[in-house]
Design a protein around this motif. Sequence first.
Motif, PDB file in Angstrom:
ATOM      1  N   LEU A 120       0.793  -1.224   0.000  1.00  0.00           N
ATOM      2  CA  LEU A 120       0.000   0.000   0.000  1.00  0.00           C
ATOM      3  C   LEU A 120       0.829   1.280   0.000  1.00  0.00           C
ATOM      4  CD1 LEU A 120      -2.897  -1.032   2.411  1.00  0.00           C
ATOM      5  CD2 LEU A 120      -2.803  -1.155  -0.088  1.00  0.00           C
ATOM      6  N   GLN A 121       2.067   1.220   0.462  1.00  0.00           N
ATOM      7  CA  GLN A 121       2.894   2.428   0.512  1.00  0.00           C
ATOM      8  C   GLN A 121       3.110   3.052  -0.869  1.00  0.00           C
ATOM      9  OE1 GLN A 121       3.896   4.156   3.251  1.00  0.00           O
ATOM     10  NE2 GLN A 121       4.510   5.670   1.754  1.00  0.00           N
ATOM     11  N   PRO A 122       3.466   2.274  -1.885  1.00  0.00           N
ATOM     12  CA  PRO A 122       3.630   2.882  -3.215  1.00  0.00           C
ATOM     13  C   PRO A 122       2.330   3.492  -3.754  1.00  0.00           C
ATOM     14  CG  PRO A 122       4.542   0.661  -3.179  1.00  0.00           C
ATOM     15  CD  PRO A 122       3.833   0.853  -1.891  1.00  0.00           C
ATOM     16  N   ILE A 123       1.206   2.879  -3.435  1.00  0.00           N
ATOM     17  CA  ILE A 123      -0.092   3.391  -3.883  1.00  0.00           C
ATOM     18  C   ILE A 123      -0.396   4.711  -3.194  1.00  0.00           C
ATOM     19  CG2 ILE A 123      -2.576   2.905  -3.952  1.00  0.00           C
ATOM     20  CD1 ILE A 123      -1.728  -0.128  -3.980  1.00  0.00           C
ATOM     21  N   SER A 124      -0.144   4.758  -1.900  1.00  0.00           N
ATOM     22  CA  SER A 124      -0.347   5.990  -1.131  1.00  0.00           C
ATOM     23  C   SER A 124       0.568   7.103  -1.631  1.00  0.00           C
ATOM     24  CB  SER A 124      -0.098   5.713   0.352  1.00  0.00           C
ATOM     25  OG  SER A 124      -0.254   6.881   1.107  1.00  0.00           O
ATOM     26  N   THR A 125       1.814   6.761  -1.916  1.00  0.00           N
ATOM     27  CA  THR A 125       2.767   7.743  -2.426  1.00  0.00           C
ATOM     28  C   THR A 125       2.312   8.277  -3.783  1.00  0.00           C
ATOM     29  OG1 THR A 125       4.584   6.679  -1.242  1.00  0.00           O
ATOM     30  CG2 THR A 125       5.180   8.098  -3.094  1.00  0.00           C
ATOM     31  N   LYS A 126       1.815   7.395  -4.637  1.00  0.00           N
ATOM     32  CA  LYS A 126       1.325   7.812  -5.954  1.00  0.00           C
ATOM     33  C   LYS A 126       0.157   8.780  -5.795  1.00  0.00           C
ATOM     34  CE  LYS A 126      -0.508   5.951 -10.284  1.00  0.00           C
ATOM     35  NZ  LYS A 126      -0.880   4.725 -11.008  1.00  0.00           N
ATOM     36  N   LEU A 127      -0.759   8.479  -4.887  1.00  0.00           N
ATOM     37  CA  LEU A 127      -1.906   9.356  -4.647  1.00  0.00           C
ATOM     38  C   LEU A 127      -1.449  10.707  -4.108  1.00  0.00           C
ATOM     39  CD1 LEU A 127      -4.923   9.935  -4.533  1.00  0.00           C
ATOM     40  CD2 LEU A 127      -5.000   8.721  -2.337  1.00  0.00           C
ATOM     41  N   GLN A 128      -0.519  10.701  -3.167  1.00  0.00           N
ATOM     42  CA  GLN A 128      -0.010  11.964  -2.609  1.00  0.00           C
ATOM     43  C   GLN A 128       0.673  12.799  -3.690  1.00  0.00           C
ATOM     44  OE1 GLN A 128      -0.652  13.196   0.404  1.00  0.00           O
ATOM     45  NE2 GLN A 128      -1.864  11.360   0.734  1.00  0.00           N
TER      46      GLN A 128
END
Length: 168
Positions: free
Chosen positions: A115-123
């Motif tokens: 989930l970290q890469p997904i969250s980073t992409k959203l941010q």
Amino acid sequence: MKKIIIMLMALLPMAAMAQNAKFGHIDTQSIMQSMPEFIKARGELEAEQKQYENELQEMQKELQAKAEKYEKEKATMNATMQQSTEQSLQEMYTKIQQAYQDNQQKIQKASQEKLQPISTKLQNAIKAVGKAGNYVYIMDISAGIPYISETLSKDISSDVKAELNKMK
């Protein structure tokens, strides 16, 4: 008098800038949950968790069967055999508890990794929209903000979704 005029002239641009300040709001949770990579990661995590649950259930069934067998045969066992069987059952129980804790840690670690890469992409998408739209502040309504004025703040969800589509 001259000082007052200079002070007013200095404050006037700041007041005008404050009136033109743009504020946006977004629901990051709903956007994240609609992202294909999030849906895929959630499915993988659920499958992994189900596998761990099945393994634990098998271990518990084995423990229960051995405990039932022990209870039936307990009367015919000598003291040494009873003690040995009870110790074996206790070790199995401890092993199940440890496996449960290990599985929880594995799921938590896998969740962070996925989930970290997904969250980073959203941010990053939110930041890009913020910069492109000259927003002063973008509030996340999924964080429990009690009130956001719809007239003073723009919902930028569609802008962020469009930015995410560009990032593919």
